[in-house]
Write a protein that holds these residues in place. Structure first.
Motif, short mmCIF file in Angstrom:
data_model
loop_
_atom_site.label_atom_id
_atom_site.label_comp_id
_atom_site.label_asym_id
_atom_site.label_seq_id
_atom_site.Cartn_x
_atom_site.Cartn_y
_atom_site.Cartn_z
N PHE A 1 -12.41 6.91 -13.92
CA PHE A 1 -11.24 6.08 -13.74
C PHE A 1 -11.70 4.77 -13.10
N ARG A 2 -10.83 3.79 -13.12
CA ARG A 2 -11.18 2.53 -12.46
C ARG A 2 -9.94 1.88 -11.89
N ARG A 3 -10.18 1.07 -10.88
CA ARG A 3 -9.10 0.28 -10.30
C ARG A 3 -9.61 -1.12 -10.10
N GLU B 1 -3.26 -1.27 -11.05
CA GLU B 1 -3.15 0.17 -10.89
C GLU B 1 -4.42 0.87 -11.38
N ARG B 2 -4.63 2.04 -10.86
CA ARG B 2 -5.74 2.85 -11.34
C ARG B 2 -5.50 3.23 -12.80
N GLU B 3 -6.56 3.24 -13.58
CA GLU B 3 -6.41 3.61 -14.99
C GLU B 3 -7.57 4.50 -15.41
N TRP C 1 -12.41 13.85 -6.00
CA TRP C 1 -12.72 12.45 -6.29
C TRP C 1 -13.95 12.00 -5.53
N TRP D 1 -4.85 10.96 -13.85
CA TRP D 1 -5.56 10.82 -12.57
C TRP D 1 -4.97 11.72 -11.50
N ALA E 1 -14.17 -3.78 -11.50
CA ALA E 1 -13.32 -2.76 -10.87
C ALA E 1 -14.19 -1.83 -10.05
N TYR F 1 -15.13 1.89 -9.92
CA TYR F 1 -15.12 3.01 -10.86
C TYR F 1 -15.26 4.31 -10.09
N TYR F 2 -14.39 5.23 -10.42
CA TYR F 2 -14.35 6.52 -9.74
C TYR F 2 -14.64 7.65 -10.71
N GLY G 1 -16.21 6.13 -5.23
CA GLY G 1 -16.19 4.98 -6.11
C GLY G 1 -17.44 4.14 -6.02
#
Length: 126
Positions: free
Chosen positions: A37-39, A44-46, A116, A110, A92, A94-95, A119
């Motif tokens: 995922f990334r923010r 917003e996180r996507e 998690w 998510w 971003a 990245y997670y 990041g």
């Protein structure tokens, strides 16, 4: 104890490439889904991509298709995200995240992920 740790972030110029790695400990990748995922700043996180199940089915968001590749090294318990043709919109944090999904066939959202990482920052300069 399940733990995921991201590495590989950094700064690149537009058009460059990076490989992120997610080291997953305490899990069997056959039964766990790993998602990226990334923010981005102010957004917003996507979702980006995920790899699911013992057959390692892969899924990508539209912006990642053709540019990003997710893969895994089962023995190393590591999931990679190869990113190419990066542009500033890819900047971003990245997670990496994991979800126990022994019969999973789709990417979790998510808010369905169980664990998690902290990041890793990717910065793409123009």
């Amino acid at each position: 104890q399940v733990q995921v740790v991201e590495t590989g972030g950094g700064m690149v110029h537009t058009g460059g490439s990076l490989r992120l790695a997610c080291l997953a400990s305490g899990i069997n990748l056959d039964y766990w889904t790993i998602g990226w995922f990334r923010r981005a700043p102010g957004k917003e996180r996507e979702g980006v991509s995920c790899i699911v199940g013992s057959d390692a089915h892969t899924f990508y968001e539209d912006f990642a298709k053709g540019r990003f590749t997710i893969s895994r090294d089962f023995g190393q318990k590591t999931v990679y995200l190869e990113m190419s043709r990066l542009n500033p919109e890819d900047t971003a944090t990245y997670y990496c995240a994991a979800r126990y999904q022994p019969h999973g066939v789709v990417c979790p959202t998510w808010n369905e992920m169980d664990s998690w990482g902290k990041g890793t920052l990717v910065t793409v300069s123009s």
